[in-house]
Motif scaffolding. Structure first.
Motif, mmCIF file in Angstrom:
data_model
loop_
_atom_site.group_PDB
_atom_site.id
_atom_site.type_symbol
_atom_site.label_atom_id
_atom_site.label_comp_id
_atom_site.label_asym_id
_atom_site.label_seq_id
_atom_site.Cartn_x
_atom_site.Cartn_y
_atom_site.Cartn_z
ATOM 1 N N VAL A 180 -37.790 -17.121 -59.385
ATOM 2 C CA VAL A 180 -37.203 -16.001 -60.221
ATOM 3 C C VAL A 180 -36.555 -15.199 -58.205
ATOM 4 N N GLY A 181 -34.754 -15.225 -58.044
ATOM 5 C CA GLY A 181 -34.818 -14.697 -56.294
ATOM 6 C C GLY A 181 -33.521 -14.271 -56.714
ATOM 7 N N ILE A 182 -33.314 -14.025 -55.197
ATOM 8 C CA ILE A 182 -31.724 -13.561 -55.076
ATOM 9 C C ILE A 182 -30.985 -14.006 -53.827
ATOM 10 N N SER A 183 -29.799 -14.633 -53.874
ATOM 11 C CA SER A 183 -29.521 -15.638 -52.679
ATOM 12 C C SER A 183 -27.663 -15.274 -52.453
ATOM 13 N N ALA A 184 -27.737 -14.961 -51.059
ATOM 14 C CA ALA A 184 -26.597 -14.601 -50.242
ATOM 15 C C ALA A 184 -25.790 -13.375 -50.821
ATOM 16 N N TRP A 185 -27.443 -12.288 -50.714
ATOM 17 C CA TRP A 185 -27.232 -10.897 -50.641
ATOM 18 C C TRP A 185 -26.790 -10.578 -49.474
ATOM 19 N N GLU A 186 -25.250 -10.065 -49.440
ATOM 20 C CA GLU A 186 -24.709 -8.850 -48.485
ATOM 21 C C GLU A 186 -25.361 -7.566 -48.023
ATOM 22 N N LEU A 187 -26.333 -7.757 -46.625
ATOM 23 C CA LEU A 187 -26.701 -6.346 -46.984
ATOM 24 C C LEU A 187 -25.703 -5.644 -46.243
ATOM 25 N N ASP A 188 -25.002 -4.346 -46.822
ATOM 26 C CA ASP A 188 -23.486 -4.099 -46.110
ATOM 27 C C ASP A 188 -23.527 -2.672 -45.844
ATOM 28 N N PHE A 189 -24.335 -3.296 -44.630
ATOM 29 C CA PHE A 189 -24.731 -2.457 -43.157
ATOM 30 C C PHE A 189 -23.446 -1.643 -42.635
ATOM 31 N N PHE A 190 -22.589 -2.547 -43.012
ATOM 32 C CA PHE A 190 -20.455 -1.556 -41.988
ATOM 33 C C PHE A 190 -19.767 -1.265 -43.251
ATOM 34 N N GLY A 191 -20.121 -1.448 -44.398
ATOM 35 C CA GLY A 191 -19.082 -1.148 -45.730
ATOM 36 C C GLY A 191 -18.251 -1.935 -45.929
ATOM 37 N N ARG A 192 -18.213 -3.167 -45.714
ATOM 38 C CA ARG A 192 -17.868 -4.011 -46.343
ATOM 39 C C ARG A 192 -17.148 -4.128 -47.806
ATOM 40 N N VAL A 193 -17.742 -4.231 -47.688
ATOM 41 C CA VAL A 193 -18.181 -4.329 -49.626
ATOM 42 C C VAL A 193 -17.817 -3.317 -50.137
ATOM 43 N N ARG A 194 -17.738 -2.491 -49.535
ATOM 44 C CA ARG A 194 -17.970 -1.077 -50.336
ATOM 45 C C ARG A 194 -16.616 -0.793 -50.000
ATOM 46 N N ARG A 224 -12.260 -3.822 -40.307
ATOM 47 C CA ARG A 224 -12.707 -2.756 -39.214
ATOM 48 C C ARG A 224 -13.999 -3.719 -39.879
ATOM 49 N N ALA A 225 -14.792 -3.792 -41.133
ATOM 50 C CA ALA A 225 -16.066 -3.697 -40.336
ATOM 51 C C ALA A 225 -16.202 -5.640 -40.622
ATOM 52 N N ALA A 226 -14.752 -6.141 -40.405
ATOM 53 C CA ALA A 226 -15.086 -7.906 -41.099
ATOM 54 C C ALA A 226 -15.697 -8.131 -39.034
ATOM 55 N N PHE A 227 -15.506 -7.384 -38.235
ATOM 56 C CA PHE A 227 -15.395 -7.391 -36.620
ATOM 57 C C PHE A 227 -17.247 -7.660 -36.447
ATOM 58 N N PHE A 228 -18.368 -6.799 -37.329
ATOM 59 C CA PHE A 228 -19.751 -6.634 -36.971
ATOM 60 C C PHE A 228 -20.438 -7.702 -37.664
ATOM 61 N N PRO A 229 -21.387 -7.602 -37.429
ATOM 62 C CA PRO A 229 -22.403 -8.991 -37.398
ATOM 63 C C PRO A 229 -22.722 -8.740 -39.119
ATOM 64 N N SER A 230 -22.537 -9.402 -39.956
ATOM 65 C CA SER A 230 -22.683 -9.878 -41.422
ATOM 66 C C SER A 230 -24.288 -9.820 -42.081
ATOM 67 N N ILE A 231 -24.480 -9.711 -42.410
ATOM 68 C CA ILE A 231 -26.151 -10.166 -42.587
ATOM 69 C C ILE A 231 -26.152 -10.366 -44.375
ATOM 70 N N SER A 232 -27.048 -11.051 -44.761
ATOM 71 C CA SER A 232 -27.432 -11.699 -45.704
ATOM 72 C C SER A 232 -28.691 -11.782 -45.606
ATOM 73 N N GLN A 234 -30.246 -14.077 -42.610
ATOM 74 C CA GLN A 234 -28.985 -14.503 -42.389
ATOM 75 C C GLN A 234 -28.028 -13.859 -41.591
ATOM 76 N N LEU A 235 -28.259 -13.987 -40.465
ATOM 77 C CA LEU A 235 -26.931 -13.311 -39.763
ATOM 78 C C LEU A 235 -25.640 -13.679 -39.434
ATOM 79 N N THR A 236 -24.569 -12.972 -39.194
ATOM 80 C CA THR A 236 -23.735 -14.057 -39.208
ATOM 81 C C THR A 236 -22.963 -13.427 -38.021
ATOM 82 N N LEU A 237 -22.358 -13.464 -36.588
ATOM 83 C CA LEU A 237 -21.594 -12.838 -35.429
ATOM 84 C C LEU A 237 -20.385 -12.987 -35.435
ATOM 85 N N PRO A 238 -18.996 -12.818 -35.518
ATOM 86 C CA PRO A 238 -18.318 -13.478 -35.655
ATOM 87 C C PRO A 238 -18.225 -13.317 -33.483
#
Length: 467
Positions: A134-148, A309-317, A345-349
Motif C-alpha cells: 500500500v502506498g502513494i505514487s508521484a505525489w507532488e509536494l506543493d511547496f511553491f503552490g503550483r497545484v494550489r 510562476r511555480a513552474a520555474f521552481f523545483p518540483s518535488i514528488s 524525486q526532484l525535478t529542476l528545469p
C-alpha cells in the motif's frame, strides 16, 4: 512501517504549514463608470436592492408567474447552463484531488523459470514471489503552490459557470415576460383591427345603399372599401404575428403553453412594484451575475499566473510503499516479511528554450485581457441601466399623451361622422378621422407595451430575476 508513517506525517505537516502560491494579490479593478446615473446630481442609496427582489414578487399577474416557473423548469438553454455547472464542479474536484496523495493497494505474484545453464546447480529452477503493498505514487509536494494555484483557477471557473447560469436565468425571465407582453399587445392589435374591419364593413354597406339612393358618389363607396380592406389586411397580419408570438413562447417554456396562461389583452399592472429604486451604480452593477462572471474569470486568470510562476521552481514528488513479500503465499503475513520503498524525486528545469517564460507571459496577457473584459462588462451594464432609466423618464408623459390623443381622435371621429351625415363634410374628411382614430389606438397599445417592457428591462439590467 512506523518510520514511513512518521515521515509521511512530517512531510504533510510541513506542506500544510509552508505551502503558499505565487499568484499576485488580487485587486478588483476600479469600475470605469460614473458614480451616478446620467441625469442624477448625486448617487442615491436604494432602500431595497433590485437583485434581492424575487421575480415572484415583482410580476403581478399570476399567469405570467406560472409561465415563468414553467420556463425555468423546461427551458433547454437554462438546462445546458445547469449542466455546465455540474461539469465545472466535477473538474474542480479533480483538480482539488491533486493536493492530496493518492493511496493505492496492490498485490501480485511474479514467477520466473531459469534454464539449467543459468543456475549454479545445472538444473532448471522456478522461483515465485508474492507481495502486497500500500502506498502513494508521484505525489507532488506543493511547496511553491503550483497545484494550489491550479485548484484556485478551477474553483473560480466553477463559480463563473454558476454566475453564467444566474445570468441565463435573468435573461430567460425577461424574455418570457417580454414575449408574454408582446403576445398580449399583438392580440389586442388583432382584435382592434377586426373590430375596425367589422365597423368598416357596416360603413361600406351603408355607403353603398346611399350611393344606390343617389345620396353619395361612387368615390365615397370606393374610399369606404379601401378603408375596409386596409383593416382586413391588418387583421390578417396581426393574426399571423399572434401565432408567431405563441410559437416563441412555446420555445422559451419548452413546450406548448396552456391556453389559460395566455393573455387576452395588454394589462396595465404588469408589475407588483410601482417603481424600482435606481440605487448607486457601483452597488447595482457589481451584483449583476454577468459582471460577477467576468470577475470570477479574472480571478481564475490571476490564479493561473501563480501556476506559471511555480513552474520555474523545483518540483518535488514522493513515491512510497509499504507491505509484505514472500516466496510463498502463506509467508506473506509472517514475521520478518515486511518491505518498504521510499523514492523522493526532484525535478529542476534548466533549459526549455524559453517555454516557461512564454507560458508566464501568456498567463499575464490573459489576465490583462480579462481585466479589459471585466471593465467592458461594467460599462455595458452601466449603459443598459442608463438607457432603461432614460427611457423611463419620458414614458409616463408619452403614455398620458397617447391616452389623450385616443380620446381626442374618438371625439373628432364622432363629430366628423355627424357632419358627414348632415351633408356638411365630405366622406374624405370622415375617412381621415377614422384613420386618425385607428392609428391613435394602435399607438396607445404600442406605448403601453413600451412602458411594460421598460419595467421588465429595468428589472433585468439591475440584476433582478435570478432568485
Amino acid at each position: 512501517m512506523n518510520t514511513l508513517r512518521s515521515l509521511t506525517l512530517a512531510v504533510s505537516a510541513t506542506l500544510l504549514g509552508a505551502c503558499t502560491t505565487l499568484a499576485p494579490d488580487y485587486l478588483r479593478p476600479d469600475a470605469p463608470v460614473a458614480s451616478a446615473w446620467p441625469g442624477q446630481t448625486e448617487a442615491v442609496a436604494a432602500p431595497v436592492a433590485v437583485a434581492d427582489i424575487s421575480w415572484r414578487d415583482y410580476f403581478a399577474d399570476a399567469r405570467l408567474r406560472e409561465l415563468i416557473g414553467i420556463a425555468l423548469e423546461n427551458n433547454r438553454d437554462l438546462r445546458v447552463a445547469a449542466l455546465n455547472i455540474e461539469k465545472a464542479q466535477a473538474q474542480y474536484r479533480i483538480q482539488r484531488a491533486d493536493q492530496f496523495p493518492s493511496v493505492a493497494l496492490s498485490g501480485g505474484q511474479s514467477a520466473q523459470r531459469l534454464p539449467g545453464d543459468l543456475t549454479s546447480s545445472g538444473e532448471s529452477t522456478i522461483s515465485r514471489q508474492y507481495s502486497t503493498t500500500v502506498g502513494i505514487s508521484a505525489w507532488e509536494l506543493d511547496f511553491f503552490g503550483r497545484v494550489r494555484s491550479l485548484r484556485d483557477q478551477a474553483l473560480e471557473t466553477y463559480l463563473a459557470t454558476e454566475e453564467a447560469r444566474r445570468s441565463a436565468q435573468i435573461s430567460l425571465v425577461a424574455e418570457v415576460a417580454n414575449a408574454w407582453l408582446t403576445l398580449a399587445a399583438d392580440r389586442e392589435l388583432r382584435d382592434l383591427a377586426r373590430e375596425t374591419w367589422q365597423t368598416q364593413q357596416k360603413s361600406v354597406d351603408l355607403t353603398r345603399r346611399s350611393f344606390e339612393a343617389g345620396a353619395v358618389s361612387a368615390l365615397d363607396v370606393r374610399q369606404a372599401q379601401s378603408a375596409m380592406e386596409r383593416a382586413r389586411a391588418d387583421a390578417a397580419q396581426y393574426a399571423s404575428q399572434v401565432a408567431k408570438d405563441e410559437n416563441a413562447l412555446a420555445v422559451l417554456t419548452g413546450g406548448q403553453v396552456p391556453a389559460r396562461l395566455l393573455p387576452e389583452k395588454l394589462i396595465d399592472a404588469v408589475t407588483a412594484l410601482a417603481e424600482l429604486p435606481s440605487g448607486i451604480p457601483s452597488e447595482v452593477l457589481v451584483r449583476r451575475p454577468d459582471v460577477l462572471q467576468a470577475e470570477r474569470t479574472l480571478r481564475a486568470a490571476n490564479a493561473n499566473i501563480g501556476a506559471a510562476r511555480a513552474a520555474f521552481f523545483p518540483s518535488i514528488s514522493l513515491t512510497a510503499t509499504a507491505g509484505t513479500a514472500s516466496a510463498t503465499l502463506d509467508g506473506l503475513f509472517q514475521a520478518g516479511s515486511g518491505t518498504w520503498t521510499f523514492v523522493p524525486q526532484l525535478t529542476l528545469p534548466i533549459f526549455n528554450a524559453g517555454a516557461l517564460s512564454a507560458s508566464l507571459d501568456v498567463a499575464k496577457v490573459q489576465r490583462e485581457i480579462q481585466v479589459a473584459e471585466y471593465e467592458k462588462a461594467i460599462q455595458s451594464a452601466f449603459r443598459e441601466v442608463a438607457d432603461a432609466l432614460a427611457e423611463r423618464a419620458n414614458l409616463g408623459e408619452q403614455l398620458d399623451a397617447r391616452r389623450n390623443l385616443v380620446e381626442a381622435s374618438a371625439e373628432s371621429y364622432r363629430l366628423s361622422d355627424a357632419r358627414y351625415r348632415n351633408g356638411i363634410d365630405s366622406y374624405l374628411v370622415l375617412l381621415d378621422a377614422q384613420r386618425s382614430r385607428y392609428a391613435a389606438e394602435q399607438e396607445l397599445i404600442a406605448a403601453r407595451l413600451s412602458e411594460a417592457g421598460n419595467r421588465v428591462a429595468l428589472y433585468k439590467v439591475m440584476g433582478g430575476g435570478w432568485q
